[in-house]
Design a protein around this motif. Sequence first.
Motif, PDB file in Angstrom:
ATOM      1  N   ILE A  81       3.387 -17.626   3.154  1.00 38.49           N
ATOM      2  CA  ILE A  81       2.788 -18.326   4.292  1.00 38.49           C
ATOM      3  C   ILE A  81       3.883 -18.905   5.182  1.00 38.49           C
ATOM      4  CG2 ILE A  81       1.357 -20.290   4.983  1.00 38.49           C
ATOM      5  CD1 ILE A  81      -0.274 -19.826   2.413  1.00 38.49           C
ATOM      6  N   ALA A  82       4.913 -19.480   4.550  1.00 37.82           N
ATOM      7  CA  ALA A  82       6.030 -20.032   5.320  1.00 37.82           C
ATOM      8  C   ALA A  82       6.731 -18.939   6.128  1.00 37.82           C
ATOM      9  CB  ALA A  82       7.026 -20.712   4.382  1.00 37.82           C
ATOM     10  N   ALA A  83       6.933 -17.773   5.511  1.00 38.53           N
ATOM     11  CA  ALA A  83       7.576 -16.661   6.216  1.00 38.53           C
ATOM     12  C   ALA A  83       6.730 -16.215   7.399  1.00 38.53           C
ATOM     13  CB  ALA A  83       7.798 -15.494   5.253  1.00 38.53           C
ATOM     14  N   LEU A  84       5.412 -16.121   7.200  1.00 36.71           N
ATOM     15  CA  LEU A  84       4.511 -15.708   8.282  1.00 36.71           C
ATOM     16  C   LEU A  84       4.568 -16.694   9.443  1.00 36.71           C
ATOM     17  CD1 LEU A  84       2.273 -13.865   9.375  1.00 36.71           C
ATOM     18  CD2 LEU A  84       0.610 -15.281   8.127  1.00 36.71           C
ATOM     19  N   VAL A  85       4.529 -17.983   9.134  1.00 39.75           N
ATOM     20  CA  VAL A  85       4.587 -19.017  10.175  1.00 39.75           C
ATOM     21  C   VAL A  85       5.887 -18.905  10.967  1.00 39.75           C
ATOM     22  CG1 VAL A  85       4.808 -21.511  10.560  1.00 39.75           C
ATOM     23  CG2 VAL A  85       3.034 -20.628   9.027  1.00 39.75           C
ATOM     24  N   LEU A  86       6.996 -18.684  10.268  1.00 40.59           N
ATOM     25  CA  LEU A  86       8.286 -18.600  10.953  1.00 40.59           C
ATOM     26  C   LEU A  86       8.409 -17.324  11.785  1.00 40.59           C
ATOM     27  CD1 LEU A  86      10.758 -20.049   8.291  1.00 40.59           C
ATOM     28  CD2 LEU A  86       9.878 -21.127  10.364  1.00 40.59           C
ATOM     29  N   HIS A  87       7.815 -16.232  11.318  1.00 38.65           N
ATOM     30  CA  HIS A  87       7.818 -15.006  12.135  1.00 38.65           C
ATOM     31  C   HIS A  87       7.050 -15.226  13.435  1.00 38.65           C
ATOM     32  CE1 HIS A  87       9.928 -11.848   9.952  1.00 38.65           C
ATOM     33  NE2 HIS A  87       9.417 -12.323   8.821  1.00 38.65           N
ATOM     34  N   VAL A  88       5.919 -15.938  13.354  1.00 44.76           N
ATOM     35  CA  VAL A  88       5.151 -16.263  14.559  1.00 44.76           C
ATOM     36  C   VAL A  88       5.985 -17.141  15.488  1.00 44.76           C
ATOM     37  CG1 VAL A  88       3.114 -17.481  15.442  1.00 44.76           C
ATOM     38  CG2 VAL A  88       2.915 -16.002  13.424  1.00 44.76           C
ATOM     39  N   TRP A  89       6.684 -18.108  14.901  1.00 45.91           N
ATOM     40  CA  TRP A  89       7.548 -18.999  15.687  1.00 45.91           C
ATOM     41  C   TRP A  89       8.645 -18.213  16.404  1.00 45.91           C
ATOM     42  CZ3 TRP A  89       7.678 -23.850  17.479  1.00 45.91           C
ATOM     43  CH2 TRP A  89       8.902 -24.362  17.917  1.00 45.91           C
ATOM     44  N   ALA A 127      16.223 -19.106   7.665  1.00 39.78           N
ATOM     45  CA  ALA A 127      15.063 -19.531   6.875  1.00 39.78           C
ATOM     46  C   ALA A 127      14.019 -18.421   6.808  1.00 39.78           C
ATOM     47  CB  ALA A 127      14.458 -20.798   7.477  1.00 39.78           C
ATOM     48  N   THR A 128      13.766 -17.761   7.942  1.00 39.03           N
ATOM     49  CA  THR A 128      12.785 -16.672   7.969  1.00 39.03           C
ATOM     50  C   THR A 128      13.247 -15.505   7.101  1.00 39.03           C
ATOM     51  OG1 THR A 128      12.240 -17.307  10.249  1.00 39.03           O
ATOM     52  CG2 THR A 128      11.417 -15.182   9.467  1.00 39.03           C
ATOM     53  N   GLY A 129      14.526 -15.169   7.183  1.00 36.01           N
ATOM     54  CA  GLY A 129      15.060 -14.069   6.382  1.00 36.01           C
ATOM     55  C   GLY A 129      14.959 -14.331   4.896  1.00 36.01           C
ATOM     56  N   GLN A 130      15.314 -15.555   4.482  1.00 37.88           N
ATOM     57  CA  GLN A 130      15.250 -15.886   3.059  1.00 37.88           C
ATOM     58  C   GLN A 130      13.820 -15.867   2.544  1.00 37.88           C
ATOM     59  OE1 GLN A 130      16.824 -19.703   0.740  1.00 37.88           O
ATOM     60  NE2 GLN A 130      14.751 -19.906   1.496  1.00 37.88           N
ATOM     61  N   LEU A 131      12.893 -16.462   3.284  1.00 33.62           N
ATOM     62  CA  LEU A 131      11.510 -16.539   2.831  1.00 33.62           C
ATOM     63  C   LEU A 131      10.828 -15.178   2.859  1.00 33.62           C
ATOM     64  CD1 LEU A 131      10.637 -19.914   4.555  1.00 33.62           C
ATOM     65  CD2 LEU A 131      10.760 -19.504   2.087  1.00 33.62           C
ATOM     66  N   THR A 132      11.198 -14.329   3.810  1.00 26.81           N
ATOM     67  CA  THR A 132      10.676 -12.963   3.835  1.00 26.81           C
ATOM     68  C   THR A 132      11.167 -12.187   2.617  1.00 26.81           C
ATOM     69  OG1 THR A 132      10.650 -12.982   6.264  1.00 26.81           O
ATOM     70  CG2 THR A 132      10.563 -10.826   5.175  1.00 26.81           C
ATOM     71  N   ALA A 133      12.456 -12.311   2.314  1.00 33.59           N
ATOM     72  CA  ALA A 133      13.012 -11.633   1.141  1.00 33.59           C
ATOM     73  C   ALA A 133      12.390 -12.169  -0.143  1.00 33.59           C
ATOM     74  CB  ALA A 133      14.535 -11.813   1.106  1.00 33.59           C
ATOM     75  N   SER A 134      12.135 -13.477  -0.214  1.00 31.53           N
ATOM     76  CA  SER A 134      11.487 -14.067  -1.386  1.00 31.53           C
ATOM     77  C   SER A 134      10.082 -13.519  -1.560  1.00 31.53           C
ATOM     78  CB  SER A 134      11.434 -15.595  -1.256  1.00 31.53           C
ATOM     79  OG  SER A 134      12.727 -16.144  -1.231  1.00 31.53           O
ATOM     80  N   THR A 135       9.378 -13.313  -0.450  1.00 30.80           N
ATOM     81  CA  THR A 135       8.029 -12.740  -0.506  1.00 30.80           C
ATOM     82  C   THR A 135       8.066 -11.322  -1.058  1.00 30.80           C
ATOM     83  OG1 THR A 135       7.358 -14.076   1.404  1.00 30.80           O
ATOM     84  CG2 THR A 135       5.988 -12.173   0.856  1.00 30.80           C
ATOM     85  N   VAL A 136       9.044 -10.541  -0.595  1.00 33.76           N
ATOM     86  CA  VAL A 136       9.206  -9.160  -1.076  1.00 33.76           C
ATOM     87  C   VAL A 136       9.469  -9.143  -2.577  1.00 33.76           C
ATOM     88  CG1 VAL A 136      10.686  -7.115  -0.951  1.00 33.76           C
ATOM     89  CG2 VAL A 136       9.979  -8.271   1.150  1.00 33.76           C
ATOM     90  N   PHE A 187      13.281 -25.710   5.268  1.00 32.18           N
ATOM     91  CA  PHE A 187      14.410 -24.799   5.127  1.00 32.18           C
ATOM     92  C   PHE A 187      15.180 -24.630   6.437  1.00 32.18           C
ATOM     93  CE2 PHE A 187      12.861 -23.116   0.965  1.00 32.18           C
ATOM     94  CZ  PHE A 187      14.069 -23.258   0.289  1.00 32.18           C
ATOM     95  N   ILE A 188      14.519 -24.802   7.577  1.00 24.59           N
ATOM     96  CA  ILE A 188      15.257 -24.811   8.844  1.00 24.59           C
ATOM     97  C   ILE A 188      16.256 -25.970   8.835  1.00 24.59           C
ATOM     98  CG2 ILE A 188      15.083 -25.129  11.337  1.00 24.59           C
ATOM     99  CD1 ILE A 188      12.348 -23.776  11.202  1.00 24.59           C
ATOM    100  N   LEU A 189      15.788 -27.155   8.417  1.00 29.72           N
ATOM    101  CA  LEU A 189      16.675 -28.315   8.309  1.00 29.72           C
ATOM    102  C   LEU A 189      17.814 -28.048   7.326  1.00 29.72           C
ATOM    103  CD1 LEU A 189      14.244 -31.389   8.160  1.00 29.72           C
ATOM    104  CD2 LEU A 189      15.798 -30.789  10.014  1.00 29.72           C
ATOM    105  N   TYR A 190      17.461 -27.461   6.180  1.00 35.92           N
ATOM    106  CA  TYR A 190      18.439 -27.235   5.122  1.00 35.92           C
ATOM    107  C   TYR A 190      19.560 -26.312   5.582  1.00 35.92           C
ATOM    108  CZ  TYR A 190      20.249 -25.599   0.586  1.00 35.92           C
ATOM    109  OH  TYR A 190      21.055 -25.263  -0.461  1.00 35.92           O
ATOM    110  N   PHE A 191      19.208 -25.195   6.196  1.00 34.98           N
ATOM    111  CA  PHE A 191      20.236 -24.242   6.633  1.00 34.98           C
ATOM    112  C   PHE A 191      21.028 -24.782   7.816  1.00 34.98           C
ATOM    113  CE2 PHE A 191      17.389 -21.110   4.435  1.00 34.98           C
ATOM    114  CZ  PHE A 191      18.304 -20.798   3.435  1.00 34.98           C
TER     115      PHE A 191
END
Length: 293
Positions: A42-50, A182-191, A229-233
């Motif tokens: 869900i986080a990856a999807l939200v960030l892709h939309v962003w 953040a989007t790349g990491q969460l997308t890879a985690s989803t995969v 994760f945006i803040l973290y990176f």
Amino acid sequence: MTTSHWGQLLLLGALWGGSFFFARIAVAEIPPLALVLYRVSIAALVLHVWLRINSISFMPALARSGSFLILALLNNVIPFSLIFIGQTAIGAGLASVLYATTPLWTVLTANLLTADEKLSASKLAGVALGIVGAATMIGPGFLSNFGGPTWAKFAVIGAAISYAFAAVFAKQFRDMKPVVVATGQLTASTVLMTPIVLLLYEPRDIVSSNISIWMAVGTLAILTTAFAFILYFNLIASAGATNASLVTLLVPASAIILSTTFLGERLELYEFFGLALIISSLVVVDGRFLRWR
């Protein structure tokens, strides 16, 4: 670190402390590993939309997909799994303190693998003080849960070490926007998590009809994962891996304060003392007050 960095660190600590609050609600009906998949997907999807709304290209992340798979393993898949496994045999108090050792492992890892984050006495002293503060905040529960099998303790420590390597590894993405990382990491985690969950669970086992559960999942994914994760990176890119890892000292304090505020739990004297130790540890690591003195 600058005042802005400290503000981001405190906000990140509050968000990740809140993740325990919302995860506690969601895990009542959703299996832990399925919850991890919901959280990252869900986080990856939200960030892709962003990214699409703001016309930010995801292509730089696709070009380094192999590196993002490694980051996802180190920062999500391995530590999440090890913590869940460890907590089947040891108490939450001990697990929290073992988790709070992440800055110590990050200091040591950064000293070995980087040229700009070398070991210093103030960093070691500050991290040690923070770990003591985290243990103090857990209080009597830490001592009562100190037992348990050695393998379970090593599992949680393994998660902390994995986070340390992830923080150092993430420095190679400093040339990319934090939101893309953040989007790349969460997308890879989803995969990575999708086949694991499909292999372990039947579809009916990972779906809830309770709207409050899905509200908790949504908050967990959007606020405490996507935004966090945006803040973290951003912190890793601008303040360094060691400073970013200090957030793990704040998470136990944040979780206890949130539960006190929203669940009506009472803050004990030892928890105030532990919080004071954690704040002191951050001052020591920062070093500016000591240099002024």
